[in-house]
Enzyme design. Sequence first.
Site, PDB file in Angstrom:
ATOM      1  N   LEU A  48      44.452  39.688  52.477  1.00 33.62           N
ATOM      2  CA  LEU A  48      43.915  40.954  51.986  1.00 33.62           C
ATOM      3  C   LEU A  48      42.491  40.723  51.474  1.00 33.62           C
ATOM      4  O   LEU A  48      41.550  41.416  51.868  1.00 33.62           O
ATOM      5  CB  LEU A  48      44.810  41.501  50.855  1.00 33.62           C
ATOM      6  CG  LEU A  48      44.329  42.760  50.131  1.00 33.62           C
ATOM      7  CD1 LEU A  48      44.303  43.959  51.083  1.00 33.62           C
ATOM      8  CD2 LEU A  48      45.248  43.086  48.939  1.00 33.62           C
TER       9      LEU A  48
ATOM     10  N   ALA B 206      35.569  42.007  48.593  1.00 37.55           N
ATOM     11  CA  ALA B 206      36.702  42.864  48.232  1.00 37.55           C
ATOM     12  C   ALA B 206      37.816  42.011  47.635  1.00 37.55           C
ATOM     13  O   ALA B 206      38.693  41.520  48.340  1.00 37.55           O
ATOM     14  CB  ALA B 206      37.206  43.633  49.463  1.00 37.55           C
TER      15      ALA B 206
ATOM     16  N   SER C  17      39.410  42.187  43.570  1.00 32.56           N
ATOM     17  CA  SER C  17      40.208  43.150  42.791  1.00 32.56           C
ATOM     18  C   SER C  17      40.119  44.530  43.429  1.00 32.56           C
ATOM     19  O   SER C  17      41.083  45.295  43.432  1.00 32.56           O
ATOM     20  CB  SER C  17      39.675  43.232  41.354  1.00 32.56           C
ATOM     21  OG  SER C  17      39.730  41.970  40.735  1.00 32.56           O
TER      22      SER C  17
ATOM     23  N   GLN D  85      47.211  18.926  24.542  1.00 31.96           N
ATOM     24  CA  GLN D  85      46.903  18.597  23.147  1.00 31.96           C
ATOM     25  C   GLN D  85      47.930  17.614  22.574  1.00 31.96           C
ATOM     26  O   GLN D  85      47.570  16.658  21.880  1.00 31.96           O
ATOM     27  CB  GLN D  85      46.861  19.902  22.332  1.00 31.96           C
ATOM     28  CG  GLN D  85      46.238  19.763  20.964  1.00 31.96           C
ATOM     29  CD  GLN D  85      44.746  19.426  21.034  1.00 31.96           C
ATOM     30  OE1 GLN D  85      44.107  19.626  22.064  1.00 31.96           O
ATOM     31  NE2 GLN D  85      44.220  18.878  19.961  1.00 31.96           N
TER      32      GLN D  85
ATOM     33  N   GLY E  70      44.618  11.954  24.063  1.00 29.57           N
ATOM     34  CA  GLY E  70      43.748  11.442  25.129  1.00 29.57           C
ATOM     35  C   GLY E  70      44.482  11.235  26.442  1.00 29.57           C
ATOM     36  O   GLY E  70      43.900  11.380  27.530  1.00 29.57           O
TER      37      GLY E  70
ATOM     38  N   GLU F 103      46.908  37.314  43.210  1.00 35.74           N
ATOM     39  CA  GLU F 103      47.688  38.554  43.337  1.00 35.74           C
ATOM     40  C   GLU F 103      47.370  39.552  42.213  1.00 35.74           C
ATOM     41  O   GLU F 103      48.237  40.266  41.717  1.00 35.74           O
ATOM     42  CB  GLU F 103      49.191  38.259  43.428  1.00 35.74           C
ATOM     43  CG  GLU F 103      49.493  37.429  44.672  1.00 35.74           C
ATOM     44  CD  GLU F 103      50.924  37.458  45.106  1.00 35.74           C
ATOM     45  OE1 GLU F 103      51.605  38.473  44.884  1.00 35.74           O
ATOM     46  OE2 GLU F 103      51.355  36.463  45.706  1.00 35.74           O
TER      47      GLU F 103
ATOM     48  N   THR G  94      44.239  39.778  38.948  1.00 39.17           N
ATOM     49  CA  THR G  94      43.931  39.073  37.699  1.00 39.17           C
ATOM     50  C   THR G  94      44.692  39.713  36.525  1.00 39.17           C
ATOM     51  O   THR G  94      45.236  40.819  36.651  1.00 39.17           O
ATOM     52  CB  THR G  94      42.419  39.166  37.405  1.00 39.17           C
ATOM     53  OG1 THR G  94      42.092  40.562  37.232  1.00 39.17           O
ATOM     54  CG2 THR G  94      41.576  38.577  38.521  1.00 39.17           C
ATOM     55  N   SER G  95      44.656  39.036  35.391  1.00 45.56           N
ATOM     56  CA  SER G  95      45.321  39.590  34.195  1.00 45.56           C
ATOM     57  C   SER G  95      44.736  40.953  33.848  1.00 45.56           C
ATOM     58  O   SER G  95      45.460  41.871  33.432  1.00 45.56           O
ATOM     59  CB  SER G  95      45.152  38.638  33.006  1.00 45.56           C
ATOM     60  OG  SER G  95      45.943  37.481  33.199  1.00 45.56           O
ATOM     61  N   GLU G  96      43.424  41.095  34.030  1.00 41.55           N
ATOM     62  CA  GLU G  96      42.778  42.385  33.713  1.00 41.55           C
ATOM     63  C   GLU G  96      43.339  43.477  34.629  1.00 41.55           C
ATOM     64  O   GLU G  96      43.608  44.604  34.169  1.00 41.55           O
ATOM     65  CB  GLU G  96      41.253  42.273  33.889  1.00 41.55           C
ATOM     66  CG  GLU G  96      40.550  41.391  32.869  1.00 41.55           C
ATOM     67  CD  GLU G  96      40.706  39.887  33.138  1.00 41.55           C
ATOM     68  OE1 GLU G  96      41.179  39.512  34.219  1.00 41.55           O
ATOM     69  OE2 GLU G  96      40.360  39.086  32.249  1.00 41.55           O
TER      70      GLU G  96
HETATM   71  C1  LIG Z   1      44.226  29.688  45.048  1.00 43.15           C
HETATM   72  C2  LIG Z   1      44.114  31.143  45.451  1.00 43.15           C
HETATM   73  C3  LIG Z   1      45.016  31.645  46.383  1.00 43.15           C
HETATM   74  C4  LIG Z   1      44.891  32.966  46.816  1.00 43.15           C
HETATM   75  N1  LIG Z   1      45.719  33.423  47.810  1.00 43.15           N
HETATM   76  C5  LIG Z   1      45.488  34.645  48.359  1.00 43.15           C
HETATM   77  C6  LIG Z   1      46.210  35.075  49.533  1.00 43.15           C
HETATM   78  O1  LIG Z   1      47.088  34.360  50.048  1.00 43.15           O
HETATM   79  N2  LIG Z   1      45.881  36.273  50.091  1.00 43.15           N
HETATM   80  C7  LIG Z   1      44.927  37.074  49.567  1.00 43.15           C
HETATM   81  O2  LIG Z   1      44.688  38.152  50.116  1.00 43.15           O
HETATM   82  N3  LIG Z   1      44.244  36.714  48.445  1.00 43.15           N
HETATM   83  C8  LIG Z   1      44.487  35.512  47.836  1.00 43.15           C
HETATM   84  N4  LIG Z   1      43.774  35.120  46.729  1.00 43.15           N
HETATM   85  C9  LIG Z   1      42.741  35.993  46.195  1.00 43.15           C
HETATM   86  C10 LIG Z   1      43.066  36.583  44.829  1.00 43.15           C
HETATM   87  O3  LIG Z   1      44.088  37.536  44.928  1.00 43.15           O
HETATM   88  C11 LIG Z   1      41.750  37.119  44.264  1.00 43.15           C
HETATM   89  O4  LIG Z   1      40.948  35.994  43.922  1.00 43.15           O
HETATM   90  C12 LIG Z   1      41.962  38.010  43.051  1.00 43.15           C
HETATM   91  O5  LIG Z   1      42.586  39.221  43.424  1.00 43.15           O
HETATM   92  C13 LIG Z   1      40.630  38.323  42.332  1.00 43.15           C
HETATM   93  O6  LIG Z   1      39.631  38.723  43.208  1.00 43.15           O
HETATM   94  P1  LIG Z   1      38.184  38.031  43.121  1.00 43.15           P
HETATM   95  O7  LIG Z   1      38.415  36.574  43.149  1.00 43.15           O
HETATM   96  O8  LIG Z   1      37.300  38.613  44.137  1.00 43.15           O
HETATM   97  O9  LIG Z   1      37.642  38.387  41.669  1.00 43.15           O
HETATM   98  P2  LIG Z   1      36.847  39.744  41.247  1.00 43.15           P
HETATM   99  O10 LIG Z   1      37.598  40.941  41.711  1.00 43.15           O
HETATM  100  O11 LIG Z   1      35.419  39.606  41.633  1.00 43.15           O
HETATM  101  O12 LIG Z   1      36.958  39.665  39.650  1.00 43.15           O
HETATM  102  C14 LIG Z   1      36.058  38.925  38.838  1.00 43.15           C
HETATM  103  C15 LIG Z   1      36.382  39.269  37.378  1.00 43.15           C
HETATM  104  O13 LIG Z   1      36.156  40.676  37.147  1.00 43.15           O
HETATM  105  C16 LIG Z   1      37.322  41.265  36.623  1.00 43.15           C
HETATM  106  N5  LIG Z   1      37.447  42.631  37.112  1.00 43.15           N
HETATM  107  C17 LIG Z   1      37.313  43.082  38.397  1.00 43.15           C
HETATM  108  N6  LIG Z   1      37.531  44.396  38.452  1.00 43.15           N
HETATM  109  C18 LIG Z   1      37.827  44.799  37.194  1.00 43.15           C
HETATM  110  C19 LIG Z   1      38.142  46.063  36.592  1.00 43.15           C
HETATM  111  N7  LIG Z   1      38.250  47.184  37.335  1.00 43.15           N
HETATM  112  N8  LIG Z   1      38.371  46.088  35.268  1.00 43.15           N
HETATM  113  C20 LIG Z   1      38.320  44.965  34.521  1.00 43.15           C
HETATM  114  N9  LIG Z   1      38.005  43.748  35.021  1.00 43.15           N
HETATM  115  C21 LIG Z   1      37.777  43.663  36.337  1.00 43.15           C
HETATM  116  C22 LIG Z   1      38.474  40.383  37.105  1.00 43.15           C
HETATM  117  O14 LIG Z   1      39.623  40.521  36.298  1.00 43.15           O
HETATM  118  C23 LIG Z   1      37.840  38.997  37.004  1.00 43.15           C
HETATM  119  O15 LIG Z   1      37.933  38.557  35.689  1.00 43.15           O
HETATM  120  C24 LIG Z   1      43.900  33.807  46.257  1.00 43.15           C
HETATM  121  C25 LIG Z   1      43.033  33.296  45.287  1.00 43.15           C
HETATM  122  C26 LIG Z   1      43.115  31.992  44.900  1.00 43.15           C
HETATM  123  C27 LIG Z   1      42.138  31.470  43.893  1.00 43.15           C
END
Ligand SMILES: Cc1cc2nc3c(=O)[nH]c(=O)nc-3n(C[C@H](O)[C@H](O)[C@H](O)COP(=O)(O)OP(=O)(O)OC[C@H]3O[C@@H](n4cnc5c(N)ncnc54)[C@H](O)[C@@H]3O)c2cc1C
Length: 382
Positions: free
Chosen positions: A125, A130, A132, A337, A341, A364, A366-368
């Site tokens: 996805l 693209a 969040s 902790q 060390g 899947e 972020t916490s936000e």
């Molecule tokens: C190891 C790993 C495995 C993954 N596997 C998959 C997978 O199999 N398939 C797949 O499709 N994706 C996968 N992902 C992607 C993952 O789902 C995304 O990294 C995640 O959804 C966040 O998107 P981003 O990294 O672009 O961060 P961004 O969307 O750029 O976010 C950056 C920061 O801004 C904050 N933010 C963004 N929008 C808002 C808002 N509206 N309000 C408040 N805060 C906001 C976020 O919380 C974050 O702190 C994987 C990621 C990792 C690291």
Amino acid sequence: MDFNFSDEQNQLRRSIREFAEGEIAPHVMEWDEVSHFPSEIIPKLAEMGLLGVIFPEEYGGAGLGYIEYVIAIEELSRVDGSVGIIVAAHNSLCSNHIFKFGSEEQKQKYLSPLAQGKKIGAWSLTEPEAGSDAGGTRTTATRDSNHWIINGAKTFTTNGHYADVCVAMAVTDKSKNSHGISAFIVEKGTPGFQPGKKENKLGMRASDTSEVIFSDCRIPQENLLGNEGEGFIGSFKILDGGRISIAALALGMAQGALDAAVKYAKQRKQFGQAISEFQAIQFKLADMATEVEAARLLVYQAAWLADQKDVRFTRESSMAKLFASEVAVRVANECVQIHGGYGFIKDYPAEKFYRDVKLCTIGEGTSEIQKLVIARQLLGKK
Ligand SMILES: Cc1cc2nc3c(=O)[nH]c(=O)nc-3n(C[C@H](O)[C@H](O)[C@H](O)COP(=O)(O)OP(=O)(O)OC[C@H]3O[C@@H](n4cnc5c(N)ncnc54)[C@H](O)[C@@H]3O)c2cc1C
């Protein structure tokens, strides 16, 4: 209300724990160090039914539910989060998308080998622009008589390099925004479809996280998964289940970190006694254990709901994912902790848990984003 697991569920937990401790634990540091994808354990995971836990036996699955699925992910991740995420992305993202939205032919052709573990699945996805905001998907799929031609690039796809089957989202009608995004099944070896850069990661290093590139990738029209324009909405339904698996991943790693901390606290002596005799350490362990148990209740509640018919569990799966992943980060931090060390060096599992758990607050959603989902549900917004 009965909080007990059944005899079968306890037996499943014991057998996965035995496998994880016997066949995964001895290798985790080596796999982590060199970012080795553990292909060698895939046949055993398949044999144990762990690559098709939640799918009916008629499609080659184990015919179990989300409770058993959470037990599996929790026990694997207690030993290695990388194995947990490989299994989670395969089951609840790729395979489940085909199970939930696929035609009977698609289920026979793609879900059966995936559920039997003969093939590995990935789900794409996220894109560079693209994350969040998945509605900002730029990858396109254009109809060409009885084919679709896909162009674009996905990023951060778990299992990207190793997947035989990839479910990918692409824009089929730009004018309809998120209602113009559709899901497609793409097979490994299709011309124009190839994994790109393999990410060098902070944690979860034995799992593969890769770019996936489509350049004039031509797939038959019957590889459209679900209805045209419903890929975005469908993805959110898939993420409801997927988030339970990330919550289970966090729970397993939190339990692993707690177990490591208890073991170390009893062994390590300072000032003439085990550090577990210090109240400061006891309070840390008590807080860690209480938080892990609270996370467990939320995760299994979400799993139980997912096993009920026609019940929406968006809010509960987001709550479980949010809470369990933040707990896992705190517990892994305290585990380091307590090790002092020695928590900073690779002879002990603490530093790896500390690195691996962070993914759970990001993948899947972020916490936000989980807070936005929960608030939307509370406020009755769509
Ligand atoms: C190891 C790993 C495995 C993954 N596997 C998959 C997978 O199999 N398939 C797949 O499709 N994706 C996968 N992902 C992607 C993952 O789902 C995304 O990294 C995640 O959804 C966040 O998107 P981003 O990294 O672009 O961060 P961004 O969307 O750029 O976010 C950056 C920061 O801004 C904050 N933010 C963004 N929008 C808002 C808002 N509206 N309000 C408040 N805060 C906001 C976020 O919380 C974050 O702190 C994987 C990621 C990792 C690291």
